[in-house]
Design a protein around this motif. Structure first.
Motif, short mmCIF file in Angstrom:
data_model
loop_
_atom_site.label_atom_id
_atom_site.label_comp_id
_atom_site.label_asym_id
_atom_site.label_seq_id
_atom_site.Cartn_x
_atom_site.Cartn_y
_atom_site.Cartn_z
N UNK A 93 0.82 -1.09 -0.11
CA UNK A 93 -0.11 -0.04 0.01
C UNK A 93 0.51 1.10 0.05
N UNK A 94 -0.03 2.42 0.16
CA UNK A 94 1.01 3.49 -0.07
C UNK A 94 0.39 4.70 0.85
N UNK A 95 0.98 6.19 1.09
CA UNK A 95 0.68 7.32 1.63
C UNK A 95 -0.91 7.44 0.34
N UNK A 96 -1.60 8.61 0.96
CA UNK A 96 -2.55 8.53 0.24
C UNK A 96 -3.28 10.44 0.28
N UNK A 97 -3.54 10.62 -0.55
CA UNK A 97 -3.80 11.87 -0.16
C UNK A 97 -6.03 12.09 -0.72
N UNK A 98 -6.20 12.41 0.65
CA UNK A 98 -8.03 12.04 1.92
C UNK A 98 -7.83 13.76 0.92
N UNK A 99 -9.13 13.55 0.66
CA UNK A 99 -9.92 14.51 0.05
C UNK A 99 -11.71 14.78 -0.11
N UNK A 100 -12.52 15.52 0.33
CA UNK A 100 -14.06 14.98 0.05
C UNK A 100 -13.98 15.03 -1.37
N UNK A 142 -13.80 5.52 5.50
CA UNK A 142 -15.11 4.92 5.35
C UNK A 142 -16.18 5.44 6.21
N UNK A 143 -15.53 6.15 7.97
CA UNK A 143 -15.93 6.73 8.56
C UNK A 143 -17.10 8.23 8.82
N UNK A 144 -15.96 8.49 7.28
CA UNK A 144 -16.82 10.13 7.44
C UNK A 144 -18.15 10.41 7.27
N UNK A 145 -18.52 11.35 7.00
CA UNK A 145 -20.06 12.61 7.15
C UNK A 145 -19.95 12.17 5.62
N UNK A 146 -18.75 13.13 5.51
CA UNK A 146 -18.88 13.31 3.47
C UNK A 146 -18.35 12.19 2.57
N UNK A 147 -18.41 12.08 1.76
CA UNK A 147 -17.58 11.03 0.81
C UNK A 147 -15.96 11.57 0.85
N UNK A 148 -15.63 11.21 0.47
CA UNK A 148 -14.27 11.06 0.82
C UNK A 148 -12.68 10.11 -0.13
N UNK A 149 -12.56 10.83 -1.02
CA UNK A 149 -11.51 9.60 -2.19
C UNK A 149 -10.48 9.65 -1.22
N UNK A 150 -9.78 8.55 -1.55
CA UNK A 150 -8.16 8.31 -1.13
C UNK A 150 -7.56 7.71 -1.94
N UNK A 151 -6.79 8.99 -2.87
CA UNK A 151 -6.05 8.32 -3.77
C UNK A 151 -4.38 7.65 -3.52
N UNK A 152 -3.84 6.63 -4.07
CA UNK A 152 -2.44 6.57 -3.43
C UNK A 152 -1.58 7.52 -4.52
#
Length: 289
Positions: A127-134, A218-228
């Motif tokens: 796996x990798x570090x990711x950028x997460x954002x709404x 997976x726990x967030x209120x807003x849909x969240x992208x997780x991009x490696x």
């Protein structure tokens, strides 16, 4: 390898061929009657899968058995015909010394390959570090730290983690909100706070280790992208293979774990996916099945 496995020498080293034959039979019978060395000598208790774990560090583990490392430990224990038990200690300075190396437990469920404090098994995920954002916002599609949109973003980062080096090189340190690297997980979680701030809009992008980002998304209120983060060049690596860790002396136990990983890889992958862990194959492609 333990000494009793190496006792039988070639018959040419013995004065009498007949004696060699008898000795070979005798030692063969002894070996057949002995349990595996990893069960009798290397393990704290041969009947128990004893895992070293943090008592409060989801998504990895907690005392309630809710983390993915708990689930993998339970699955391995079942496959090996053992019960499961834990030696809990905060995953900070002294963790290996006070758990695995103190013989309070026999396996660390997650360790980056290349960490020489333990002997690693074969990797069981990558796996990798990711950028997460709404999702649906101004950062949709962001998958590299050189994206010009980051120049106007408020960026959350755990202090001292590899993505910080890239931000420094890109002149983005003025955009960051820093979160503590070392905390006592019994009382605090910097990663949970950062992902909470992302969900609330207090930061725009979170740069975070993939299993953590995927879980909290997976726990967030807003849909969240997780991009490696797979496109970064010229800095510390951001992609890692994760293995289990055993004591350097525990060769047979390592082999048993390697065999169990190989025989149960699909089930391991399903456990990891259920926690949102972004899995990658050896070509940096998302591992979907």
């Amino acid at each position: 390898m333990h000494g009793w496995k190496l006792i039988v020498a070639a018959s040419g080293r013995l004065a009498f061929a007949g004696l060699a034959f008898v000795l070979a039979l005798g030692f063969g019978a002894l070996r057949a009657q002995q349990p595996e060395a990893g069960d009798t000598i290397e393990l704290v208790d041969p009947h128990v899968f004893r895992a070293c774990a943090d008592p409060r560090d989801l998504p990895y583990s907690n005392e309630a058995g809710e983390g993915f490392e708990n689930k993998i430990a339970e699955m391995f224990a079942k496959q090996l015909g053992k019960s499961v038990a834990y030696a809990y200690y905060p995953d900070a300075t002294g963790f290996i010394r006070n758990t695995l190396n103190a013989h309070r437990c026999d396996v660390v469920l997650g360790i980056p390959q290349g960490n020489d404090m333990v002997q690693p098994t074969n990797a069981y995920y990558r796996t990798a570090y990711v950028a997460a954002y709404q999702k649906g916002g101004p950062f949709d599609g962001l998958d590299t730290l050189s994206d010009p949109r980051l120049k106007k973003a408020k960026i959350g980062i755990i202090a001292g983690t590899p993505p910080a080096s890239y931000l420094a090189a890109l002149g983005l340190l003025g955009n960051i909100k820093s979160y503590a690297l070392v905390v006592d997980t019994r009382f605090d979680s910097a990663t949970a706070q950062m992902m909470h701030d992302l969900d609330n809009g207090d930061i725009d992008v979170a740069l975070i280790w993939g299993p953590l980002g995927g879980y909290y998304a997976t726990k967030a209120k807003h849909p969240t992208a997780v991009a490696p983060l797979l496109r970064e060049k010229g800095g510390p690596k951001l992609v890692y293979r994760i293995a289990m860790g055993v004591r350097h002396s525990d060769q047979n136990w390592k082999r048993i774990l390697n065999r169990t990983i190989a025989e149960n890889q699909s089930e391991i992958d399903e456990i990891l996916r259920s926690f949102g862990v972004p899995l990658l194959d050896e070509n940096d492609q998302p591992l979907t099945r």
